[in-house]
Every structure is written in C-alpha cells, then in structure tokens.
Design a protein around this motif. Structure first.
Motif, PDB file in Angstrom:
ATOM      1  N   ASN A 288      29.882 -21.918   1.361  1.00 46.95           N
ATOM      2  CA  ASN A 288      31.377 -21.403   1.104  1.00 46.95           C
ATOM      3  C   ASN A 288      31.142 -20.429   0.087  1.00 46.95           C
ATOM      4  O   ASN A 288      29.603 -19.977  -0.680  1.00 46.95           O
ATOM      5  CB  ASN A 288      31.984 -22.296   0.583  1.00 46.95           C
ATOM      6  CG  ASN A 288      32.272 -23.034  -0.327  1.00 46.95           C
ATOM      7  OD1 ASN A 288      31.197 -23.214  -1.730  1.00 46.95           O
ATOM      8  ND2 ASN A 288      32.927 -24.232  -0.269  1.00 46.95           N
ATOM      9  N   GLU A 289      31.975 -20.439  -1.259  1.00 43.11           N
ATOM     10  CA  GLU A 289      32.841 -19.625  -2.221  1.00 43.11           C
ATOM     11  C   GLU A 289      31.127 -19.614  -2.821  1.00 43.11           C
ATOM     12  O   GLU A 289      30.556 -18.700  -4.011  1.00 43.11           O
ATOM     13  CB  GLU A 289      33.508 -18.893  -2.103  1.00 43.11           C
ATOM     14  CG  GLU A 289      34.271 -18.282  -1.128  1.00 43.11           C
ATOM     15  CD  GLU A 289      35.750 -19.056   0.029  1.00 43.11           C
ATOM     16  OE1 GLU A 289      35.766 -19.068   0.506  1.00 43.11           O
ATOM     17  OE2 GLU A 289      34.798 -20.491  -0.243  1.00 43.11           O
ATOM     18  N   ASN A 290      31.317 -20.830  -3.142  1.00 37.14           N
ATOM     19  CA  ASN A 290      30.278 -21.345  -4.418  1.00 37.14           C
ATOM     20  C   ASN A 290      28.716 -21.630  -4.374  1.00 37.14           C
ATOM     21  O   ASN A 290      27.841 -22.157  -3.209  1.00 37.14           O
ATOM     22  CB  ASN A 290      30.155 -23.002  -4.538  1.00 37.14           C
ATOM     23  CG  ASN A 290      31.892 -22.414  -5.933  1.00 37.14           C
ATOM     24  OD1 ASN A 290      31.429 -22.577  -6.378  1.00 37.14           O
ATOM     25  ND2 ASN A 290      32.511 -23.524  -4.482  1.00 37.14           N
ATOM     26  N   SER A 376      29.849 -17.935   3.957  1.00 34.97           N
ATOM     27  CA  SER A 376      31.982 -18.258   4.293  1.00 34.97           C
ATOM     28  C   SER A 376      32.767 -18.287   2.944  1.00 34.97           C
ATOM     29  O   SER A 376      32.329 -18.822   1.974  1.00 34.97           O
ATOM     30  CB  SER A 376      31.754 -19.694   5.467  1.00 34.97           C
ATOM     31  OG  SER A 376      31.025 -19.334   6.593  1.00 34.97           O
ATOM     32  N   THR A 377      34.111 -17.772   3.550  1.00 29.88           N
ATOM     33  CA  THR A 377      34.591 -17.783   2.669  1.00 29.88           C
ATOM     34  C   THR A 377      35.946 -18.410   3.258  1.00 29.88           C
ATOM     35  O   THR A 377      35.983 -18.993   4.583  1.00 29.88           O
ATOM     36  CB  THR A 377      35.171 -16.244   2.327  1.00 29.88           C
ATOM     37  OG1 THR A 377      35.960 -15.314   3.676  1.00 29.88           O
ATOM     38  CG2 THR A 377      34.093 -14.667   2.183  1.00 29.88           C
ATOM     39  N   HIS A 378      37.163 -18.036   2.146  1.00 28.78           N
ATOM     40  CA  HIS A 378      38.400 -19.041   3.371  1.00 28.78           C
ATOM     41  C   HIS A 378      38.464 -18.398   4.660  1.00 28.78           C
ATOM     42  O   HIS A 378      39.212 -18.914   5.797  1.00 28.78           O
ATOM     43  CB  HIS A 378      39.452 -19.327   2.392  1.00 28.78           C
ATOM     44  CG  HIS A 378      40.570 -19.623   2.598  1.00 28.78           C
ATOM     45  ND1 HIS A 378      41.205 -21.683   3.196  1.00 28.78           N
ATOM     46  CD2 HIS A 378      41.944 -18.998   3.057  1.00 28.78           C
ATOM     47  CE1 HIS A 378      42.129 -21.557   3.525  1.00 28.78           C
ATOM     48  NE2 HIS A 378      42.331 -20.058   3.120  1.00 28.78           N
ATOM     49  N   ALA A 379      38.861 -16.718   4.811  1.00 25.79           N
ATOM     50  CA  ALA A 379      39.256 -16.371   5.950  1.00 25.79           C
ATOM     51  C   ALA A 379      38.071 -16.508   7.254  1.00 25.79           C
ATOM     52  O   ALA A 379      38.962 -16.622   8.345  1.00 25.79           O
ATOM     53  CB  ALA A 379      38.988 -15.106   5.521  1.00 25.79           C
ATOM     54  N   ASP A 380      36.867 -16.539   7.029  1.00 24.52           N
ATOM     55  CA  ASP A 380      35.482 -16.899   7.417  1.00 24.52           C
ATOM     56  C   ASP A 380      35.866 -18.379   8.474  1.00 24.52           C
ATOM     57  O   ASP A 380      36.183 -18.756   9.528  1.00 24.52           O
ATOM     58  CB  ASP A 380      34.613 -17.212   6.977  1.00 24.52           C
ATOM     59  CG  ASP A 380      33.861 -15.736   6.944  1.00 24.52           C
ATOM     60  OD1 ASP A 380      34.111 -14.725   7.821  1.00 24.52           O
ATOM     61  OD2 ASP A 380      32.906 -15.384   6.048  1.00 24.52           O
ATOM     62  N   GLY A 403      29.627 -24.763   9.178  1.00 21.34           N
ATOM     63  CA  GLY A 403      27.931 -24.191   9.300  1.00 21.34           C
ATOM     64  C   GLY A 403      27.997 -23.707  10.789  1.00 21.34           C
ATOM     65  O   GLY A 403      26.575 -23.027  11.369  1.00 21.34           O
ATOM     66  N   ILE A 404      28.804 -23.546  11.785  1.00 24.22           N
ATOM     67  CA  ILE A 404      28.871 -23.253  12.633  1.00 24.22           C
ATOM     68  C   ILE A 404      29.167 -21.563  12.084  1.00 24.22           C
ATOM     69  O   ILE A 404      28.305 -21.063  13.352  1.00 24.22           O
ATOM     70  CB  ILE A 404      31.090 -23.463  13.407  1.00 24.22           C
ATOM     71  CG1 ILE A 404      30.403 -24.577  14.152  1.00 24.22           C
ATOM     72  CG2 ILE A 404      30.474 -22.137  14.483  1.00 24.22           C
ATOM     73  CD1 ILE A 404      31.527 -25.085  14.645  1.00 24.22           C
ATOM     74  N   LYS A 405      29.777 -20.683  11.844  1.00 22.90           N
ATOM     75  CA  LYS A 405      30.143 -19.177  10.957  1.00 22.90           C
ATOM     76  C   LYS A 405      28.329 -19.656  10.462  1.00 22.90           C
ATOM     77  O   LYS A 405      27.791 -17.857  11.753  1.00 22.90           O
ATOM     78  CB  LYS A 405      31.020 -19.270   9.740  1.00 22.90           C
ATOM     79  CG  LYS A 405      30.814 -17.476   9.337  1.00 22.90           C
ATOM     80  CD  LYS A 405      30.038 -17.159   8.500  1.00 22.90           C
ATOM     81  CE  LYS A 405      30.325 -15.833   8.302  1.00 22.90           C
ATOM     82  NZ  LYS A 405      29.633 -15.359   6.933  1.00 22.90           N
ATOM     83  N   ALA A 406      27.860 -19.513  10.247  1.00 24.72           N
ATOM     84  CA  ALA A 406      26.547 -19.787   9.478  1.00 24.72           C
ATOM     85  C   ALA A 406      25.385 -19.423  10.619  1.00 24.72           C
ATOM     86  O   ALA A 406      24.046 -18.735  11.237  1.00 24.72           O
ATOM     87  CB  ALA A 406      25.827 -20.619   8.663  1.00 24.72           C
ATOM     88  N   ALA A 407      25.318 -20.653  11.585  1.00 34.42           N
ATOM     89  CA  ALA A 407      24.716 -20.387  13.129  1.00 34.42           C
ATOM     90  C   ALA A 407      25.052 -19.812  13.677  1.00 34.42           C
ATOM     91  O   ALA A 407      24.109 -18.382  14.534  1.00 34.42           O
ATOM     92  CB  ALA A 407      25.281 -21.831  14.494  1.00 34.42           C
ATOM     93  N   ARG A 408      26.341 -18.910  14.046  1.00 32.48           N
ATOM     94  CA  ARG A 408      26.968 -17.675  14.732  1.00 32.48           C
ATOM     95  C   ARG A 408      26.158 -16.467  13.849  1.00 32.48           C
ATOM     96  O   ARG A 408      25.843 -15.140  15.091  1.00 32.48           O
ATOM     97  CB  ARG A 408      28.289 -17.665  14.858  1.00 32.48           C
ATOM     98  CG  ARG A 408      28.714 -18.937  15.752  1.00 32.48           C
ATOM     99  CD  ARG A 408      30.346 -17.821  15.730  1.00 32.48           C
ATOM    100  NE  ARG A 408      31.036 -19.114  16.800  1.00 32.48           N
ATOM    101  CZ  ARG A 408      32.135 -18.554  17.276  1.00 32.48           C
ATOM    102  NH1 ARG A 408      33.056 -18.626  16.389  1.00 32.48           N
ATOM    103  NH2 ARG A 408      32.261 -19.168  18.416  1.00 32.48           N
ATOM    104  N   ASP A 409      26.145 -16.234  12.822  1.00 37.52           N
ATOM    105  CA  ASP A 409      24.753 -15.461  12.142  1.00 37.52           C
ATOM    106  C   ASP A 409      24.048 -15.112  12.021  1.00 37.52           C
ATOM    107  O   ASP A 409      23.081 -13.978  12.514  1.00 37.52           O
ATOM    108  CB  ASP A 409      25.539 -16.015  10.542  1.00 37.52           C
ATOM    109  CG  ASP A 409      27.000 -15.302   9.929  1.00 37.52           C
ATOM    110  OD1 ASP A 409      27.721 -14.601  10.761  1.00 37.52           O
ATOM    111  OD2 ASP A 409      26.742 -15.325   8.598  1.00 37.52           O
TER     112      ASP A 409
END
Length: 481
Positions: A288-290, A376-380, A403-409
């Motif tokens: 995440n942001e961290n 990822s961010t909160h908005a993501d 995790g899903i956002k990272a997979a899509r990236d």
C-alpha cells in the motif's frame, strides 16, 4: 533437517523442535533450514492425488514431514487433522480457489475462525506448541505484535491451551472496529491484550527488545508467533502448493502469485516454495502507501521508515515499514552469506537502510527469484473493490484489492495465471467496503453480534521495560498448567 541463523557464519545447527518455541535466533537473526527440500515430478503427482482423495490436512502433513524429522510423522498427521477441518474452517476444502477473470484467480485463505489468512498458520502453530510443551513438560509465554489480523488469529489458536499464555501488542487506535472486537472481546485467562501507544513497527520493536533480553526471555520462557517464527512460514508454504495444484492440470504448468504483504512473511513462503521447485513463475509483491518493499524491488534501495513516516491506511494490516522476514529473502539472494547479512540487517539497517542497487545480485531478484512489485493507494483500493463487484459480483477486502491491483499491473507481461492470495473477509473492513460500494459487507453468521461485546485490553506506553513488568506481574497472577 537442521536449521541455522541467517547471521551465523559458523552455522550452529538446531533441530525443528529447538527453534519452534524460540522465535528469533540468539544472534538476532532468523532461522532457515540448511537446504530447501527439492520437489520432483513423482512427488507433485502423488500430492495431486493426495489432495483430491484426502484433502488439505493430509497434504499439509506430507509437506511438514520434509522439514521436520524430530516429530513422528503420525503425530504430524494427527496435528494437521486437528488444525484443518470443518467446521473450524467454514469451507471443507480449507483453501478454495476460484477464477475471478482476466487470468486472475483468488486463493481463499480466510475460511478460518477469525476470517483472516493468518489462521492458516496459527491453527497449526497452536497444535505444534501444545505438543512440544507437553513433551518437554514446560510452559510458554507468547509475546507478539499485530497490525490487525495476527493477534486475533494467534489468540483464537492458543486460547485455552495447556501451558500457554499470549501477550499481544497492538497499535492503539490503528485497527478496525471488527479487528479490535475479535481480539479485545476474548476474556480467556491465558490471553492478555495490550494496546501500545504507537504504530505497528513500535510494537514489533518492543517484541524484539524483550526477546533480545536473553535473561528475561529464558526466565519467563518467551516465545513468538509473529512471522519471524519459522513454523508459521512452513505452514504457509502448504497453501502455495495447494493453490498451484488447483489451478494446474499437469506438473509442467506454471502459476504466478500476487501477494499483499507488509512484513514479507506471506510472500516469503512463496519464495521458499519456488526454491523447492514448485513451478511458480512470478511472485508479485503488493504494497500500500507504506511502500518500502515496492521501492526496494524497483530501485534496490531498502529504506525503512520511522514510526512518524508510517501512514495509517485503509489496508491497515500492511501498515508496516520494517519487514521482519525480508532478512530471510536477502540471505538467499546473497547466496547465504551470513556475515554480509548480519552487516546489512545489523549495522547498516540502524543507519536507515541499505542498497543493493549497484550489486550484481540485484538483477537476479527478478531474473533468478522471479520477483516483481506494485503499489496501491486508497483510491486504487476503492476503484478495485468497486470494479470487481461490478464485473464479477465479488466483494474483496482492501488488502486483497491491493493484490488484485498489483496483478492487473503486471498481467500483460506474464504468460501464466496469477493467483491473488486473499488476506481477509470484507466484513473486517466495513468502512472501506461501504465507501467503495455504498453497501455493508455481508456478516458471516459465525460473527453475528461480535461488535456488541465487552472489551478486555490494557493500555501501556511504548516502553519495553513497562511491557516486561506487565508480563512479570501477569505470569505471577495466572496459572496455565
């Protein structure tokens, strides 16, 4: 099988039972096996049949037996049978795997008693601890830190067990109401909740400070359940194998994994499975942001943040800026050079981190070890949760959304299916789900009314000596024999 510390150049050997109850090595390093057992085609084929015929618990016993030779195989099988069964786990498969779409699958790790992936290791750890303590006719005082789910999973796994007390540190005000209710609602006499004035990294530092006091640790028999404990990682290796078996049809097929992680424990188990020869293509670190880990995998600079710099986010279990298990991975990257590992994670880490950017080993992190990363961010998270509901009518928690956002990236650059490992059920993060979807998450029947009960927690300052005194006083006042 023998184990040694990541910081011990002399490689002093330990047995599994030696390290099970101890957590950190005496020199401050982390334990790893002398070698990773290698999987061949015959073993994978037999495991595929075993999973179909006898299920998760039976396969777990087989995996454990590769790493544990000082506990009889029959006892291991009995322990895994007690740890992994229905109704303790809501789904009889223990770890179902479903296809989401876009080449992405979800490995459902949140079917356990606290609806978080930590149950997968903790339920086994409870069995192992009770077994070994009984064998040695002694007791143990577990000291742990949690950013959200570790604490409740540990407490539910250890509550009522003979010879065990649990002292769990939490960052005051940093967990969701559901997470707090799960932990602080327990009133078992062997469970002690401590809300520390600080962030998770402060809690983790106190655990390390107490564990580094050799005299105190020995006198009060301090043990660990955080992911620094090797047995937890070993238990997590099992579900990588199970997810791979469920997604593939033959032993030649590869699978990638996208793993939400802050402490590097969950994905470190994937690294171990890959080193064993499980056909894993890529391991995607989702932060995440961290984003300390994302920064390292992209630049080679490992720069832990201070407590003040660690952000409170909507995926709070990953609000971590010093990843405890990262040392195990770097040890392998450095060809198991204990002297250099000790220097990086001892001297240099105290000076705000280290860099491998110009080191010849850095390209190997992707080329040899298969790692990628994303942030990822909160908005993501809100966007991903809402999109997954709209496309697939599936609600995921904010960590799994990372995790899903990272997979899509990365999906367009990967030729294999990607399994996103679920972190928790959405009910544990209701505020974020409502913000993303304008709807309350479904509350499983087993958690009805959990927010309405009393709370049992002690507030303490961020001070290792104060925590030690609380432990001493509590041990004197309770009997867990």
């Amino acid at each position: 099988m023998r184990y040694f510390s990541t910081r011990d150049s002399s490689r002093t050997p330990y047995t599994f039972s030696d390290i099970l109850l101890g957590g950190l090595a005496p020199d401050g390093g982390l334990f790893l096996p002398e070698t990773y057992p290698q999987l061949d085609d015959a073993t994978l084929s037999s495991w595929r049949n075993l999973l179909r015929q006898e299920g998760y618990a039976a396969l777990a016993a087989e995996v454990l037996s590769l790493f544990i030779d000082d506990i009889p195989a029959s006892d291991l099988k009995a322990m895994t049978a007690r740890a992994y069964h229905s109704p303790k786990f809501a789904n009889s498969e223990i770890v179902p795997v479903t296809e989401l779409g876009e080449g992405i699958y979800i490995g459902h790790l949140s079917e356990g008693p606290t609806a978080a992936f930590k149950d997968m290791a903790m339920q086994l750890l409870g069995e192992l601890f009770e077994y070994e303590l009984n064998r040695r006719q002694t007791t143990m005082n577990i000291l742990g830190a949690t950013s959200g789910d570790t604490g409740s999973s540990a407490e539910y796994a250890m509550r009522g067990r003979t010879g065990i007390r649990v002292f769990m540190l939490t960052p005051a005000g940093r967990m969701t109401p559901f997470q707090q209710a799960q932990m602080f609602g327990l009133d078992d006499p062997n469970i002690f909740n401590i809300a520390l004035d600080g962030v998770f990294d402060d809690c983790q530092d106190v655990v390390k400070a107490v564990s580094s006091d050799a005299e105190f640790k020995a006198t009060y028999r301090i043990g660990a359940v955080n992911s620094i404990n090797w047995a937890r990682l070993l238990a997590q290796v099992v579900y990588y194998i199970v997810c791979w078996l469920k997604v593939t049809e033959n032993n030649e097929q590869q699978v990638s994994f996208s793993v939400p992680t802050g402490n590097f424990g969950d994905i470190c188990a994937g690294h171990i499975a890959r080193c064993m020869g499980l056909p894993i293509d890529r391991l995607i670190v989702a932060t995440n942001e961290n984003d300390v880990l994302d920064e390292f995998f992209k630049t080679g600079h490992y720069r832990p943040r201070s407590s003040a710099e660690t952000q409170a986010t909507s995926s709070p279990s990953m609000d971590i800026s010093r990843a405890s298990n990262f040392e195990r991975f770097i040890f392998d990257v450095l060809s198991r050079d204990a002297h250099r590992t000790a220097d990086l994670f001892g001297t240099q880490l105290k000076d705000q981190g280290f860099s491998l950017a110009d080191d010849p080993v850095f390209p190997q992190i992707t080329e040899k070890f298969g790692f990628l990363s994303a942030r990822s961010t909160h908005a993501d998270r809100l966007s991903t949760i809402a999109d997954v509901v709209k496309r697939y009518n599936v609600v995921v928690d904010p960590h799994t959304a990372d995790g899903i956002k990272a997979a899509r990236d990365w999906i367009d650059d990967i030729d294999t299916p990607v399994v996103c490992l679920e972190t928790a059920l959405p009910v544990k993060f209701a505020d974020t789900i409502i913000e993303a979807t304008s709807q309350e998450p479904v509350v499983p029947e087993r958690f009805t009314g959990i927010l309405d009960g009393p709370r049992h927690v002690t507030e303490l300052p961020n001070d290792a000596e104060v925590v030690k005194k609380f432990i001493r006083d509590s041990i004197a006042a309770t009997d867990v024999r």
